[in-house]
Each structure stands twice: as C-alpha cells, then as structure tokens.
Enzyme design. Structure first.
Site, PDB file in Angstrom:
ATOM      1  N   HIS A 195     -52.685 -80.755  -8.268  1.00 31.05           N
ATOM      2  CA  HIS A 195     -52.369 -81.842  -9.141  1.00 31.05           C
ATOM      3  C   HIS A 195     -52.824 -83.225  -8.315  1.00 31.05           C
ATOM      4  O   HIS A 195     -52.958 -83.077  -7.208  1.00 31.05           O
ATOM      5  CB  HIS A 195     -50.758 -82.169  -8.997  1.00 31.05           C
ATOM      6  CG  HIS A 195     -50.358 -83.514  -9.711  1.00 31.05           C
ATOM      7  ND1 HIS A 195     -50.449 -83.521 -11.099  1.00 31.05           N
ATOM      8  CD2 HIS A 195     -50.042 -84.700  -9.458  1.00 31.05           C
ATOM      9  CE1 HIS A 195     -50.035 -84.740 -11.538  1.00 31.05           C
ATOM     10  NE2 HIS A 195     -49.959 -85.676 -10.617  1.00 31.05           N
ATOM     11  N   ARG A 248     -51.307 -78.434 -20.388  1.00 33.75           N
ATOM     12  CA  ARG A 248     -50.053 -78.403 -21.393  1.00 33.75           C
ATOM     13  C   ARG A 248     -49.112 -78.207 -20.275  1.00 33.75           C
ATOM     14  O   ARG A 248     -48.869 -77.381 -19.375  1.00 33.75           O
ATOM     15  CB  ARG A 248     -50.317 -76.774 -22.150  1.00 33.75           C
ATOM     16  CG  ARG A 248     -51.622 -76.709 -23.280  1.00 33.75           C
ATOM     17  CD  ARG A 248     -51.670 -78.078 -24.057  1.00 33.75           C
ATOM     18  NE  ARG A 248     -50.728 -77.953 -24.952  1.00 33.75           N
ATOM     19  CZ  ARG A 248     -50.536 -78.940 -25.767  1.00 33.75           C
ATOM     20  NH1 ARG A 248     -51.361 -79.967 -25.994  1.00 33.75           N
ATOM     21  NH2 ARG A 248     -49.688 -78.822 -26.693  1.00 33.75           N
TER      22      ARG A 248
HETATM   23  C1  GAR Z   1     -58.599 -81.926 -11.575  1.00 28.75           C
HETATM   24  O1  GAR Z   1     -58.551 -83.160 -10.983  1.00 28.75           O
HETATM   25  C2  GAR Z   1     -57.211 -81.608 -11.325  1.00 28.75           C
HETATM   26  O2  GAR Z   1     -56.432 -81.937 -10.164  1.00 28.75           O
HETATM   27  C3  GAR Z   1     -56.430 -82.016 -12.712  1.00 28.75           C
HETATM   28  O3  GAR Z   1     -57.340 -81.934 -13.497  1.00 28.75           O
HETATM   29  C4  GAR Z   1     -58.834 -82.020 -13.017  1.00 28.75           C
HETATM   30  C5  GAR Z   1     -59.358 -80.810 -13.829  1.00 28.75           C
HETATM   31  O4  GAR Z   1     -60.799 -80.714 -13.053  1.00 28.75           O
HETATM   32  N1  GAR Z   1     -55.161 -81.458 -13.084  1.00 28.75           N
HETATM   33  C6  GAR Z   1     -54.161 -82.316 -13.517  1.00 28.75           C
HETATM   34  O5  GAR Z   1     -54.133 -83.531 -13.710  1.00 28.75           O
HETATM   35  C7  GAR Z   1     -53.026 -81.632 -13.648  1.00 28.75           C
HETATM   36  N2  GAR Z   1     -51.918 -82.209 -14.151  1.00 28.75           N
HETATM   37  P1  GAR Z   1     -61.435 -79.133 -13.664  1.00 28.75           P
HETATM   38  O6  GAR Z   1     -61.369 -78.659 -14.812  1.00 28.75           O
HETATM   39  O7  GAR Z   1     -62.826 -79.696 -13.088  1.00 28.75           O
HETATM   40  O8  GAR Z   1     -61.022 -78.233 -12.383  1.00 28.75           O
END
Ligand code: GAR
Length: 209
Positions: free
Chosen positions: A110, A92
């Site tokens: 990120h 979000r």
């Molecule tokens: C991860 O790759 C994180 O870097 C990315 O979502 C994934 C969550 O994985 N975050 C974003 O894209 C934020 N903009 P997880 O739920 O297994 O930690």
C-alpha cells in the site's frame, strides 16, 4: 519446499515484475501465476514476457456481485495451488469471506505509511496533511481494508516541490525494493518487521527493465 506464489494485479504491474524477478536462484518461492481483474492490464503482457502463466478474471460482468467475482477468482487461484498470494496494485476490495480463505497467506503493498491513509489518493492526502515524510507498507491482508499486521515499511522525505505525481514516482522504486525483501522472509515464515532503506535488505537483482 519451494513456496508457490500467485500475484494479483490491476494495472502496469511494476511491483509484480520486481517480485517475479526476485524469485530466482536460492529464493524460497517461485511465481506460478499472475492474475488481473482487468483483461487489458499491461502487467499481463509483462508477466508473459517473463515466462509466467497469466489469467484474467474480469470483474465487470459481475457488476455488484462481489461473491460471484471472488468465486471465479478463487477457482483460478485454486487451480494454481499457491501457498502465498501477493496483491500488487490490485484495486478491488476483497470481502471478509475471501480474505478469510487466505488468512496468513496473503500480502498487500500500500502506498502510504500505514496506519495513515488507508484507501485511495494516498500521495495527495500526505501532501494535504503537510506531512514531512511518506512511504509504503507491506502488510498481511485481513478483513479490514489496509489494516492487517505490518511486515515492512520504506520511507522517503517529502520535498517542497513534490506533487502527488512526483511522490508516486519517487515511491515506486522503494516499493520494488521493499516488497521482494518482505516476501523473501515471509516465504520462510519470518514475519519480522523490515524497514528500508537498510543496506542488508537492498535487493540483489535488477529492479528496472
Ligand atoms: C503501487 O503504487 C501500489 O502501491 C498501489 O498501486 C500501485 C501499483 O503499481 N497499490 C494500491 O494503491 C493498493 N491500494 P504497479 O501496478 O506498477 O505495481
């Protein structure tokens, strides 16, 4: 004094698991709460299995009322009295009003080498650009989306057969090493840049279940 950490998730929570598992022994912080904006997020079960308190603040009933959602989120967070908030796959966008409340106390991971590829679809965008390397970044959260001061980065080389899916899968273990390494330093006020891979910052806890 031990720092209290709240972790915000939206999905599977693998970064959250890596963070929680890192916060043991002489680590300067402990996780006091995992919160998801999606009550069905798989990460909530994983947090409970690790013995961590969880909460869900569903964003859907708030519709476009971001302030309403953030007010409810703020209340849940305030009850847990965190010193540090870690966004870990929290999908979000937060308003400047909310980020200002946690200025200097909120981190995000990120999946790109910021300042490249703020926002979504980072793996596909790195491939489309013909980049030779890709990576992830941990940064402090400010009002600018994915724009706060960079505290750590981990890099990998893009191979000729990589797809957005393989890049995401190859990157996750680096995220799981980088984020705990940054948090450990951040919890004692150390904002010096961490670059992985580097032997001295390799995690000393199991990264996988
Ligand atoms: C991860 O790759 C994180 O870097 C990315 O979502 C994934 C969550 O994985 N975050 C974003 O894209 C934020 N903009 P997880 O739920 O297994 O930690």
């Amino acid at each position: 004094m031990t720092k209290r950490v709240a972790i915000l998730i939206s999905g599977g929570g693998s970064n959250m698991v890596a963070l929680v598992k890192s916060m043991t022994g002489d680590h300067p912080a402990r996780c006091v709460l995992v919160v998801s904006n999606d009550p069905a997020a798989g990460g909530l079960d994983r947090a409970q299995a690790l013995g961590v308190a969880t909460a869900a603040v569903d964003h859907k009933p708030f519709g476009r009322d971001r302030a309403g959602f953030e007010g409810a989120l703020q209340k849940v967070l305030a009850d847990a009295r965190p010193d540090i908030i870690c966004l870990a796959g929290f999908m979000r966008i937060l308003t400047p009003e909310f980020t200002a409340q946690w200025a200097g106390r909120m981190l995000n991971i990120h999946p790109s080498l910021l300042p490249k590829y703020k926002g979504l679809h980072t793996h596909a965008r790195a491939l489309e650009a013909g980049d030779r390397e890709h990576g992830c970044t941990v940064h402090e959260v400010t009002a600018e989306l994915d724009g706060g001061p960079i505290l750590g980065q981990a890099r990998l080389t893009i191979g000729p057969t990589d797809t957005a899916e393989t890049l995401a899968a190859r990157l996750l273990p680096l995220e799981h090493a980088l984020y705990p390494a940054v948090l450990r330093r951040y919890a004692v006020g150390d904002r010096s840049l961490i670059t992985l891979p580097a032997k001295e910052t390799a995690p000393d806890f199991p990264l996988q279940d």
